[in-house]
Enzyme design. Structure first.
Site, PDB file in Angstrom:
ATOM      1  N   CYS A 137     -49.280 -22.827  93.198  1.00 40.70           N
ATOM      2  CA  CYS A 137     -47.649 -22.194  93.331  1.00 40.70           C
ATOM      3  C   CYS A 137     -47.442 -21.844  92.372  1.00 40.70           C
ATOM      4  CB  CYS A 137     -47.120 -22.706  94.490  1.00 40.70           C
ATOM      5  SG  CYS A 137     -46.968 -24.830  94.619  1.00 40.70           S
ATOM      6  N   ARG A 150     -56.836 -32.672  91.821  1.00 37.04           N
ATOM      7  CA  ARG A 150     -55.811 -33.594  92.218  1.00 37.04           C
ATOM      8  C   ARG A 150     -56.711 -34.980  91.955  1.00 37.04           C
ATOM      9  NH1 ARG A 150     -52.358 -31.574  96.874  1.00 37.04           N
ATOM     10  NH2 ARG A 150     -52.020 -29.986  96.545  1.00 37.04           N
ATOM     11  N   GLN A 192     -57.179 -25.039  99.283  1.00 37.77           N
ATOM     12  CA  GLN A 192     -56.538 -24.593  99.971  1.00 37.77           C
ATOM     13  C   GLN A 192     -56.705 -23.112  99.955  1.00 37.77           C
ATOM     14  OE1 GLN A 192     -52.692 -26.195  97.458  1.00 37.77           O
ATOM     15  NE2 GLN A 192     -52.991 -27.294  98.634  1.00 37.77           N
ATOM     16  N   ASP A 237     -54.287 -20.912 101.094  1.00 43.24           N
ATOM     17  CA  ASP A 237     -53.522 -21.161 100.532  1.00 43.24           C
ATOM     18  C   ASP A 237     -52.063 -19.628 100.372  1.00 43.24           C
ATOM     19  OD1 ASP A 237     -50.634 -22.527  99.688  1.00 43.24           O
ATOM     20  OD2 ASP A 237     -51.455 -22.807  97.468  1.00 43.24           O
ATOM     21  N   HIS A 261     -48.096 -17.989  99.687  1.00 42.08           N
ATOM     22  CA  HIS A 261     -46.623 -18.161  98.996  1.00 42.08           C
ATOM     23  C   HIS A 261     -46.580 -16.818  99.283  1.00 42.08           C
ATOM     24  CE1 HIS A 261     -48.777 -21.030  96.658  1.00 42.08           C
ATOM     25  NE2 HIS A 261     -47.441 -21.594  97.015  1.00 42.08           N
ATOM     26  N   LYS A 287     -40.434 -29.503 105.470  1.00 43.45           N
ATOM     27  CA  LYS A 287     -41.719 -28.297 105.703  1.00 43.45           C
ATOM     28  C   LYS A 287     -42.047 -28.924 107.160  1.00 43.45           C
ATOM     29  CE  LYS A 287     -44.658 -32.720 104.734  1.00 43.45           C
ATOM     30  NZ  LYS A 287     -46.135 -33.485 104.302  1.00 43.45           N
ATOM     31  N   HIS A 309     -44.227 -21.870 101.228  1.00 46.99           N
ATOM     32  CA  HIS A 309     -45.836 -22.591 101.411  1.00 46.99           C
ATOM     33  C   HIS A 309     -46.661 -22.416 102.080  1.00 46.99           C
ATOM     34  CE1 HIS A 309     -44.515 -23.941  96.844  1.00 46.99           C
ATOM     35  NE2 HIS A 309     -43.834 -24.061  97.592  1.00 46.99           N
TER      36      HIS A 309
END
Length: 646
Positions: free
Chosen positions: A337, A366, A384, A386, A388, A472, A518
């Site tokens: 992000c 991570r 991910q 992902d 946005h 979320k 997200h």
RNA sequence: GCCGACGUAGCUCAGGGGUAGAGCGUUUCCUUGGUAAGGAAGAGGUCACGGGUUCAAUUCCCGUCGUUGGCUCCA
């Protein structure tokens, strides 16, 4: 006389002091035989608790979750008794029922305890159960409760009792055993016909790693031997479907000690499968108005300081990369992000151009604790799916709904039709855990709930589970073995736009703050593939599976025809291969079955003559002899039936 | 990160103080086959790694690494 209201709304009158068991007997003898727990006015009571006032009563049997809970809770008393008898001097702590069974946390002191000791305990537990000892609750004063455990030198129970109010403390006795207990038992131990210990593990007293480590003994019990057998079979099946095992057998991925723990390596078949998943989602996202972007794997430390991630996770992350000359620090990106925010910042936007939807299959790193790593479900580097979405406040509701639609499409195309949504909101008691204004949080939480309502999702609101930057919605998927997986996530964020000073120009010619969503329908591709493997047992949907068909020539004489078939399958975009090894057809079929290839195409003299294929489906079904065109149609039809267009 | 268990051939596993075994896979040869294992021969191991005890360690002890069941954590 007291009035008892039953769940169906009917009201019956009973003598004061009647028990839930008396009520059950009044309803039917069958129910009385099976009732094992009860709830009176929202509190769990014993089946033999005398009722002294009007109220509503629910009776539970083994078929109810609360019935199972009472059953397993009662079983943990037996476990404790058996262990205490065999290891005098050990200290009991807590022993609750869990989703599948129960456990008891025990301080074994000088004793050692391992799986080797299970059979002895199990044998004694069954003996106790056969004694049909009733569970009897009794009130005890705080003082005598404390004396009881001080005498045993059990500091754990003493600590528990110290936190309780005098007058609310109860003990439960059965046979020769006594335990501090709030209640909720089956009538007697005789209901427990099967008892099995499953594992032993360490657990900290009160879940705090600064406390003494206790030994946690896990077990399960059932009212019928057959149910235990079935449960153990389910565990066996889960073992067979373990994605780590299937991943190796189907040559999808591997790990290497040299590369590092928690860092998966995708083998050719696995990489191709991932690629198909990504293409599938890219296609849907394109239709939904997303644009692909690409960001690097590292970013300046400052980027994550701005985003707030550094402050929160910096010390537990992979440590910064330093450049040799300039005194710079870069971090492996733990999130996409911040990068996407800077992509948004690359040029000014008018409200007319929003929403902007930036998508990336972004690999993030991570530093997960080593003990937490597990196959593909918990890794240190993962990708991910992902994206946005930057939109105006007015667009938020609609955008959120669109993301739900996309998520539902993804789940549907992969045969995941059992799921619920979890809406994670703030813990109202811990405002310090969250950043951003209360007003914004409220707006965001409401947007999620509205969208879930409108899309008809089955959802549950869970306070305290929100991310630090916003509330979320997570999809919780139930797999074929009934296990829950947390998958895709949709998160509203008012915080990052603030931190990155994101703006757009409104119709009033003023600058405004966009809202950010997200979202990741798969969550992590690694984890998603693990779920698919365990859900399908390696039998992926036809559109996704590595090899859709294998051509099995009966003998070397038919290899040329087999190659010809392969060519034309390729022309039909069917993924196939030829097994031209010097083996019998029987052996080739056996291996194709084990490799979970959906179609086996046997070609021999008959087929070659008539330009056909003999088709065997994975699992053994004979689809007979068909032409190549017909086979291609069959494959196309099956794919279209699962893979709808978005 | 913490506690327990485990680590023997590519895979699944047996064995055990006197320098290693099975099945599958792999290689070669024979066989040319019809819906879940055709036959034969061969190759393949510093018994995770490092120390210690011992005449001798893959085996016993300690440590490290890894895997695993949990605990804690999870942007």
């Amino acid at each position: 006389m007291i009035k008892i209201t039953l769940p169906d709304g009917s009201v019956k009158t009973f003598n004061e002091g009647s028990t839930p068991m008396d009520v059950a007997k009044d309803i039917s003898e069958g129910l009385a035989r099976n009732v094992i727990s009860a709830k009176f006015n929202d509190s769990i009571v014993e089946t033999v608790t005398p009722l002294h006032q009007d109220g509503s009563l629910t009776l539970y049997t083994w078929n109810d979750d609360l019935g199972k809970k009472a059953f397993w809770h009662s079983s943990s008393h037996i476990l404790a008794q058996a262990i205490e008898e065999l290891y005098p001097g050990i200290k009991l702590t807590i022993g609750p029922a869990i989703e599948n069974g129960f456990y008891y946390d025990i301080d074994f002191g000088e004793h050692s305890f391992s799986e080797k000791d299970f059979p002895t305990i199990e044998k004694r537990a069954i003996e106790i159960a056969r004694g049909k000892h009733p569970y009897k609750m009794r009130d005890v004063s705080k003082k005598s409760a404390l004396d009881f455990y001080k005498k045993q030198d059990n500091q754990y129970k003493v600590e528990l009792i110290s936190d309780l109010e005098d007058g609310t403390i109860t003990f439960c006795d059965h046979d020769s055993f006594t335990d501090l207990c709030r209640g909720g038992h089956i009538p007697n131990t005789g209901f427990i016909k099967a008892f099995k210990l499953l594992s032993v593990a360490g657990a900290y007293w009160r879940g705090d790693e600064n406390n003494t480590q206790l030994t946690r003994v896990y077990g399960i019990s059932f009212p019928k031997q057959k149910e235990l057998t079935e449960y153990l079979e389910l565990l066996e099946e889960a073992k067979k479907r373990d994605h780590r095992k299937l991943g190796r057998e189907l040559e999808l991925f591997t790990f290497s000690q040299k590369v590092g723990l928690g860092l998966p390596l995708w083998l050719p078949k696995g990489a191709a499968l991932r690629e198909r998943l990504e293409q599938f989602l890219k296609k849907a996202q394109k239709k939904a108005g997303y644009e692909m972007v690409i960001s690097p794997h590292i970013g300046q430390k400052e980027l994550y300081v701005t985003s707030g991630h550094y402050e929160k996770y910096g010390e537990d992350s992979f440590q910064p990369i330093h450049t040799p000359k300039q005194d710079e620090e870069f971090l492996l990106k733990p999130m996409n992000c911040p990068h996407h925010c800077e992509i948004y910042n690359a040029k000014p936007f008018s409200y007319r151009e929003l929403p902007k939807r930036y998508a990336e299959f972004g690999t993030v790193y991570r530093y997960e604790q080593s003990g937490e790593l597990h196959g593909l479900t918990r890794v240190r580097g993962f990708t991910q799916d992902d994206a946005h979405i930057f939109c105006t406040q007015d667009q938020l509701d609609q955008e959120f709904k669109n993301v739900i639609d996309l998520s539902l499409y993804v789940l549907g195309s992969l045969g995941l039709d059992q799921f619920t949504a979890q809406v994670s909101v703030r813990d109202p008691d811990k405002p310090e855990k969250y950043i951003g204004s209360v007003d914004n949080w409220e707006k965001a939480e409401q947007a999620i709930i509205n969208a879930s309502e409108e899309k008809g999702l089955k959802y549950e609101i869970v306070p305290g589970e929100a991310a630090f930057y916003g509330p979320k919605l997570d999809f919780m998927v139930k797999d074929a073995l009934g296990r829950n997986w947390q998958l895709g996530t949709i998160q509203v964020d008012y915080n990052l736009p603030e931190r990155f000073d994101l703006t757009y120009k409104g119709s009033d010619n003023e600058l405004h703050r966009p809202v950010m969503i997200h979202r990741a329908p798969f969550g992590s591709i690694e984890r998603f593939v693990a779920l698919l493997l365990e859900h399908t047992g390696g039998n992926f949907p036809l559109w996704l599976t590595p090899d859709q068909a294998i051509i099995l020539p009966v003998s070397e004489k038919h290899e040329i025809y087999a190659e010809k078939v392969l060519k034309s399958l390729e022309n039909h975009e069917i993924r196939a291969l030829v097994d031209s090894r010097n083996e019998t057809v029987g052996k080739k079929i056996r291996e194709a079955e084990m490799n979970k290839i959906p179609f086996m195409l046997i070609v021999g003299e008959n087929e070659e003559e008539k330009e056909t294929l003999s088709v065997r489906r994975h699992g053994g079904e004979d689809l007979g002899t068909v032409t190549l065109g017909d086979f291609a149609d069959l494959v196309e039809k099956e794919i279209n039936s699962t893979l709808k267009s978005f």
